[in-house]
Design a protein around this motif. Structure first.
Motif, PDB file in Angstrom:
ATOM      1  N   UNK A   1      -4.860   7.659  13.831  1.00 40.35           N
ATOM      2  CA  UNK A   1      -5.074   7.651  12.388  1.00 40.35           C
ATOM      3  C   UNK A   1      -3.861   7.034  11.671  1.00 40.35           C
ATOM      4  N   UNK A   2      -4.105   6.338  10.593  1.00 43.09           N
ATOM      5  CA  UNK A   2      -3.083   5.728   9.736  1.00 43.09           C
ATOM      6  C   UNK A   2      -2.375   4.516  10.342  1.00 43.09           C
ATOM      7  N   UNK A   3      -2.845   4.007  11.521  1.00 48.49           N
ATOM      8  CA  UNK A   3      -2.116   2.908  12.169  1.00 48.49           C
ATOM      9  C   UNK A   3      -1.866   1.741  11.211  1.00 48.49           C
ATOM     10  N   UNK A   4      -2.943   1.283  10.534  1.00 43.54           N
ATOM     11  CA  UNK A   4      -2.812   0.113   9.651  1.00 43.54           C
ATOM     12  C   UNK A   4      -1.877   0.397   8.473  1.00 43.54           C
TER      13      UNK A   4
ATOM     14  N   UNK B   1       0.979  -0.513  -3.217  1.00 42.07           N
ATOM     15  CA  UNK B   1      -0.345  -0.389  -3.855  1.00 42.07           C
ATOM     16  C   UNK B   1      -1.413  -1.102  -3.028  1.00 42.07           C
ATOM     17  N   UNK B   2      -1.108  -2.331  -2.589  1.00 42.88           N
ATOM     18  CA  UNK B   2      -2.060  -3.092  -1.772  1.00 42.88           C
ATOM     19  C   UNK B   2      -2.331  -2.393  -0.449  1.00 42.88           C
TER      20      UNK B   2
ATOM     21  N   UNK C   1      -6.179   0.705   2.768  1.00 46.89           N
ATOM     22  CA  UNK C   1      -6.446   1.900   3.585  1.00 46.89           C
ATOM     23  C   UNK C   1      -7.617   2.706   3.023  1.00 46.89           C
ATOM     24  N   UNK C   2      -8.280   2.148   1.993  1.00 37.96           N
ATOM     25  CA  UNK C   2      -9.451   2.770   1.373  1.00 37.96           C
ATOM     26  C   UNK C   2      -9.113   4.080   0.657  1.00 37.96           C
ATOM     27  N   UNK C   3      -7.914   4.126   0.077  1.00 35.97           N
ATOM     28  CA  UNK C   3      -7.544   5.264  -0.770  1.00 35.97           C
ATOM     29  C   UNK C   3      -8.194   5.024  -2.130  1.00 35.97           C
TER      30      UNK C   3
ATOM     31  N   UNK D   1      -7.014   6.020   6.942  1.00 36.62           N
ATOM     32  CA  UNK D   1      -6.429   7.229   6.365  1.00 36.62           C
ATOM     33  C   UNK D   1      -6.745   7.458   4.905  1.00 36.62           C
ATOM     34  N   UNK D   2      -7.668   6.654   4.329  1.00 35.77           N
ATOM     35  CA  UNK D   2      -7.998   6.780   2.916  1.00 35.77           C
ATOM     36  C   UNK D   2      -8.516   8.150   2.519  1.00 35.77           C
TER      37      UNK D   2
END
Length: 467
Positions: free
Chosen positions: A1-4, A35-36, A41-43, A256-257
């Motif tokens: 999870x969160x790799x990217x 921000x990008x 990450x689809x937050x 991880x969003x």
């Protein structure tokens, strides 16, 4: 999870960490990158806006500009604001009720609700020492009842039978009455899921909630749906007074969003993370530790807790005594270490929690480190008991037999034997005076170049296969 996200953020923040002076311009530029990274990450957008504004407000103030290490203070601010977004601290289940404490699970179909009931049951039995009863009120999917019965037996908690022709409220009430008689501490109620949020579903689950008045109502949601997970949780929360969220399938979510959006959008804490398919793959959600992992700082506390839970202490103690007495490190011991590592989530699972290992985790995964461990295990399993105890007797003809039995090549056998020899030397140093210091030096030598190691370590010849 969160790799990217980890890769993007660590790269972005590295550019400011060493700077002697931070200006409003380079803070703005860095925050644009942050921000990008969060949006990719689809937050959820409102969460991103609030997060960036909070960081900016603190970063352009005296807190950073007057600091002797402004870059490091900036990273500290990003870390603290990320923790705030996810909920400050771990929120445990509230089981402070006259037994049995009723915990109701809600969620859409396919989110992993039934599996989460079993995982939570195991967690409560093992870590909280509770007597647990599980029951399925999902009368629309008869397979769900059977699935929960099978899982309950696997995790060693009690199962209350139900059938598709019963009313969900009657099922749950009967289970609670049974739990009182049998002195159960907790009743976990699995409810029906749907493919989407609809009126019928909401009406039924609301009726069930009113009848049970559970102390905890947990919403189970698939992390891979990203910010949609937060929006679905919000829709449920408008009908049900949710007390928390279980985020499932986080091992398959590289973005991880969901983890970063749920708390802010619903106002409800994430209480647990589902980190795999196995029944022990459930972790309490610690926002500070997750933020640390996102920023590439590791999560050593979770690694220690996992080791305490999953490592066989009796075997570990026996092994430590054997090494201390200088009795040597044979291939039986080597195989046992591989098994312990697999129990800890394998190479990638361990590296993911170590500071600065984010990129190495991806490299390990890409190079099939797990496959390498399985291969080593297969080779050792193809040996005789004598060969495992005395590897020096393994001649050319024996290597051919072992390779044939394990489906490997002779060079794979040679690599394993070489690696075992290296570890044996290290263990001998450990058994002598000042052993721990020598062992740490030896382990440093096994790290890849750039991480304190050199050729011939894990990153070179003789290292872990596949890395």
């Amino acid at each position: 999870m969160f790799e990217n996200l980890t890769e993007r953020l660590t790269h972005t923040l590295r550019s400011v960490t060493g700077q002697a002076k931070l200006t409003e311009d380079n803070i703005k530029s860095t925050l644009r990158e942050v921000r990008m990274a969060l949006l990719e990450a689809d937050v959820a957008l409102p969460v991103v806006k609030e997060f960036v504004n909070s960081v900016k407000e603190r970063a352009v103030g005296t807190e950073v500009t007057k600091s002797l290490t402004p870059g490091q203070v900036f990273v500290k601010i990003v870390n603290e604001e990320m923790v705030k977004v996810m909920g400050e601290a771990n929120e445990k289940l509230n089981l402070a009720a006259v037994p049995p404490a009723v915990v109701m699970m809600a969620g859409l179909q396919g989110a992993g609700k039934t599996t989460s009931v079993a995982k939570l049951g195991r967690h409560l039995r093992e870590r909280e020492k509770k007597k647990v009863l599980v029951v399925s009120a999902d009368v629309y999917r008869p397979a769900a009842i059977k699935q929960l019965e099978t899982l309950a037996a696997e995790v060693e908690v009690d199962f209350f039978p139900s059938s598709a022709d019963q009313d969900p409220v009657d099922i749950a009430n009967a289970a609670i009455a049974h739990a009182r008689i049998q002195h159960h501490d907790v009743v976990l109620v699995d409810t029906a899921g749907r493919l989407h949020v609809d009126e019928d579903m909401m009406g039924e689950i609301k009726r069930l909630h009113e009848a049970l008045n559970p102390i905890e109502t947990l919403f189970v949601v698939d992390a891979m749906t990203g910010q949609d997970a937060a929006n679905t949780a919000k829709a449920f929360n408008e009908v049900l007074p949710l007390t928390g969220v279980i985020l499932t399938k986080t091992d398959g979510d590289a973005r991880g969003g969901a983890a970063l959006s749920v708390r802010q959008i619903t106002g409800k804490p994430i209480k647990f993370l589902g980190v795999g398919e196995k029944v022990d793959a459930l972790e309490p959600f610690h926002p500070d530790r997750v933020a640390s992992r996102i920023l590439g700082m590791g999560d050593v506390l979770s690694l220690i807790e996992e080791a305490e839970q999953k490592i066989d202490k009796a075997k570990a103690e026996k092994f430590a005594q054997k090494i201390k007495k200088g009795k040597g490190f044979d291939l039986e011991d080597f195989r046992e270490q591989i098994t312990q590592m697999k129990n800890m989530g394998g190479m990638a699972g361990m590296l993911d929690k170590l500071p600065g290992m984010g990129q190495l985790t991806q490299a390990a995964s890409a190079a099939n480190a797990e496959k390498g461990m399985h291969q080593m295990e297969a080779i050792i399993n193809s040996m005789t008991a004598m060969e495992r105890r005395k590897p020096d007797i393994i001649s050319g003809s024996r290597k051919k037999r072992i390779a044939k039995g394990s489906g490997t090549q002779i060079q794979d056998i040679n690599r394993l034997l070489k690696q075992h020899k290296q570890m044996s030397k290290m263990m001998k140093k450990f058994s002598g005076k000042g052993g721990m210091t020598k062992m740490m030096r030896g382990m440093k030598g096994m790290l890849p170049p750039g991480m304190g190691g050199g050729p011939g370590g894990m990153g070179g010849p003789g290292g872990f296969p596949g890395m």
